[in-house]
Design a protein around this motif. Sequence first.
Motif, PDB file in Angstrom:
ATOM      1  N   ASN A 151       2.556  -2.487   5.460  1.00 38.80           N
ATOM      2  CA  ASN A 151       1.727  -1.390   4.984  1.00 38.80           C
ATOM      3  C   ASN A 151       2.245  -0.046   5.508  1.00 38.80           C
ATOM      4  O   ASN A 151       2.399   0.921   4.746  1.00 38.80           O
ATOM      5  N   ASN A 176      -2.298   2.277   2.811  1.00 41.05           N
ATOM      6  CA  ASN A 176      -2.974   1.515   1.758  1.00 41.05           C
ATOM      7  C   ASN A 176      -4.239   0.869   2.322  1.00 41.05           C
ATOM      8  O   ASN A 176      -4.187   0.099   3.281  1.00 41.05           O
ATOM      9  N   SER A 215       3.753   2.601   3.001  1.00 38.86           N
ATOM     10  CA  SER A 215       2.946   3.801   2.785  1.00 38.86           C
ATOM     11  C   SER A 215       3.671   5.061   3.237  1.00 38.86           C
ATOM     12  O   SER A 215       3.483   6.130   2.653  1.00 38.86           O
ATOM     13  N   GLY A 265       3.447   5.941  -0.127  1.00 33.79           N
ATOM     14  CA  GLY A 265       1.983   5.996  -0.143  1.00 33.79           C
ATOM     15  C   GLY A 265       1.440   7.189  -0.905  1.00 33.79           C
ATOM     16  O   GLY A 265       2.157   8.160  -1.186  1.00 33.79           O
TER      17      GLY A 265
END
Lengths: 359, 555
Positions: free
Chosen positions: B490, B425, B494, B498
Amino acid sequence: MSQIPASLLTLIAGIVITLFSIWIGLNHGLLPEQVSEQAPLVDNLFSIMLAIAFAFFLVVQGAILIFIVKYRRRAGDDTDGVYIEGNFPLEIVWTAIPALIVIGLGIYSVDVYQRMGGFAPSTGMMAHSHPSSHVAQMSRSAMAAPLMVADAEAVSPEASASESEESATPTGSEAPKVVETYKLPIYGFGAPPEVKKPADVTVNVMGLQFAWIFTYPDSGITTSELHIPVGKDIQLNITAQDVIHSFWVPQFRLKQDALPGEKSQLNFVATKTGTYPVICAELCGSYHGSMRTQVIIHTPEEYQQWLEETKVAQAGNLNQAVATKPAELSPSEFLAPYAQEMGIRAETLKQLHPQHPSS
Amino acid sequence: MTQAQIPLEQTPVVEHSEHKKAWKWYEYFTFNVDHKVIGIQYLVTTFIFYLIGGAMAVAMRTELATADSDFLNPSLYNAFLTNHGTIMIFLWVVPSAIGGFGNFLVPLMVGARDMAFPRLNAIAFWVVPPAGILLLASFFFGGAQAGWTSYPPLSEITAPQAQSIWILSLVLAGTSSILGSVNFIVTILKMKVPSMKWSQLPLFCWAILATSLLALVSTPVLAAGLVLLLFDINFGTSFFKPDANGNVVLYQHLFWFYSHPAVYLMILPVFGIMSEVIPVHSRKAIFGYKAIAYSSLAICLVGLFVWVHHMFTSGTPPWMRLFFTISTLIVAVPTGIKIFSWVATLWGGKIRFTSAMLFALGLLSMFVIGGLSGVTLGVVPFDIHAHDTYYIVAHFHYVLFGGSVFGIYAGIYHWFPKMTGRMLNETLGKIHFALTFIGTHLTFMPMHELGLKGMPRRVAMYDPQFEAINKICTFGAYVLAVSVLVFTINAIWSWVKGEKASGNPWNAMTLEWTTDSPPIIENWEVLPVVTHGPYDYGLNGRGPSAEEESAVSAQ
């Protein structure tokens, strides 16, 4: 190549950066007070390096900033930048300029190093020729003894006095004492090259977990703070008893590791009276951070007075000095008087040498 | 390994198409010999150690928020500082930059189906977790407390069981490094796809080649020093015992003969990552390909002769102090060449501020600071004052955190799509970058002043006059801790959810982008043919010179 910007703007930027860097070099205020003759030498070197570094910093960071703004991708532009493989003249320039600067710095630092007395300890090694006594002392001391008793004697008045005599008058009469044939080198900083006479005041410095012990071989006193006169040649003979310590007075800009089994020295002239910190700079155990004491720089008169008073005081109070048999004391008992002065708490002392409970 | 000789015009051999294309998730937890699996194993494992080492740093900074020792037991503080350093070096930066990126990328970049010795590769990885577990287990014995340098006699008398475990752990990590290095050297030298010229070898591979040569020469010396230390602690020898005619300085030479080059083991692969990330995201050919490749080799060579600058205040005679001042200063030249080349690469580009590029730019900016302070430290008269102070701590964190860790982040943002098939991201990535950039300066910039003014390193208690500046550093460390959390969230999110990545999301030109994301097992159905250089941006299909006309990409 035409891509190299060489406009008037660049010239002005260059001048501004230069002036600003020189100003930073002169006015950074990052270093503590200068209290030794070596300190201004080191500070000048640092200030010059800082100015050069700052100029480089501004040029590179400025270039990065300008480029990332100027050459940012515009919305909707999916093309590539211009194809440039390199630029040989430019690469030569940015190889040659740093190379010249570091060569210059190297030469200048050798000069500073020489004026600080950095070359003297090795010549001192020849004049001293008292290598074996130390080694002999060390090997006599029991390996596991928590505070190596024999070594404590090594810096006791008699032993050290004979050492310093020896160094003052390197005659052949001492030769039979030398049992080992090799010479121990001495590390650190000797007297500046123009000084040919032995130091005015010699102090033996010993580091141990977690205190400094200062012994004055000429007067036989032992202290936990370093007292010296201003404006005199001082020589510190630095050793360590247990692990590596490092003797550092930031205001002197001098630091020397105290190595068990090795000899090192620092020669300097203090240029101001006052009280400054003595810091251990080499990790030496749990309470390394608390291994701090002070150096008190007196006027020569005050120093004499302090010397006399301390002599009298220590003569009447023998069991506080190293001259007691430390073997009969536990480490915490032995250290108690020093610890008190240093503000170390009793529980701190109890944690000393937990691996040698037998003492 | 002769895949490279498979005739390229023919259809692939039938058995290849029968192979499965992707690994199941649980196969990432097995003794898998696929270089891509091993690369990811390295990265994930070392990232876990990064979190552990980071937690130790946060605990230490909390202790240092006040001048007194009031948060951690002083012995535990020393155990944390020792293991923080050891973990970050031996279980995070070295294995992730070399083992992680090296394994995943080198075969893909040179057009090979795997490393030269896949089984050896897997062994090299599988000694890392035991090394880490051993190191953590040493805390049952109080943890090694003599610093990551572990100078005797302190290391011989403090927590000897923990110290012995620490040594064994490091020897294991060193073994992994040696095995990995042999593999990289052979893979790069022998398994390059024939159509790739040496001048088309990606700079990351040049960096890994230089790193591997350096690791191969220097690591055994560390092992020797550590084994002697182990014998001193456990078997009654006295190599480093001064009271039995041992020499404490000898250890320092053996230690730093490896551990200074270790600095280059940590930064050269990251320089390689830089040389890949910057051209792609600024849409520019790398400036001075040869200069960057040769400067890696020059750093590697000169880097072998600078180790005594760590010992200027130790038992070091004058001639040695000056020799190593000069050699240390010389390293600045090839390092400068790299920095200038990357800055010049930005010139005339179309810079895309992706998270990967932001971290690469952050590295460029941070490393300049660390490099310049490094030059000042190379000069003996000044180093005498600054040695073992917070100035050193500031310097090497700018180089290793601002340098190596920023580079690893840049690499993760850049190759995460290739490794996992999903994009990280970008919004979280930019938050991560902003926090990391601010946090790094807040934490480490004030340390320069602390050190110069007189605060030694490795202390749990210090002079109260330094408290105000230390509070800034501690606050910065908390910002960094939050930044790592953002990144971790993240990465995990992801990886699972993601956005799907195409084979070449960045429109890059090196070979790893010519296959699927993630690459199929054995990397390509048909090995690619190299028709253009790795950084030929801006040529729009034209060859850089006459003999390479109308280059087409491999697929």
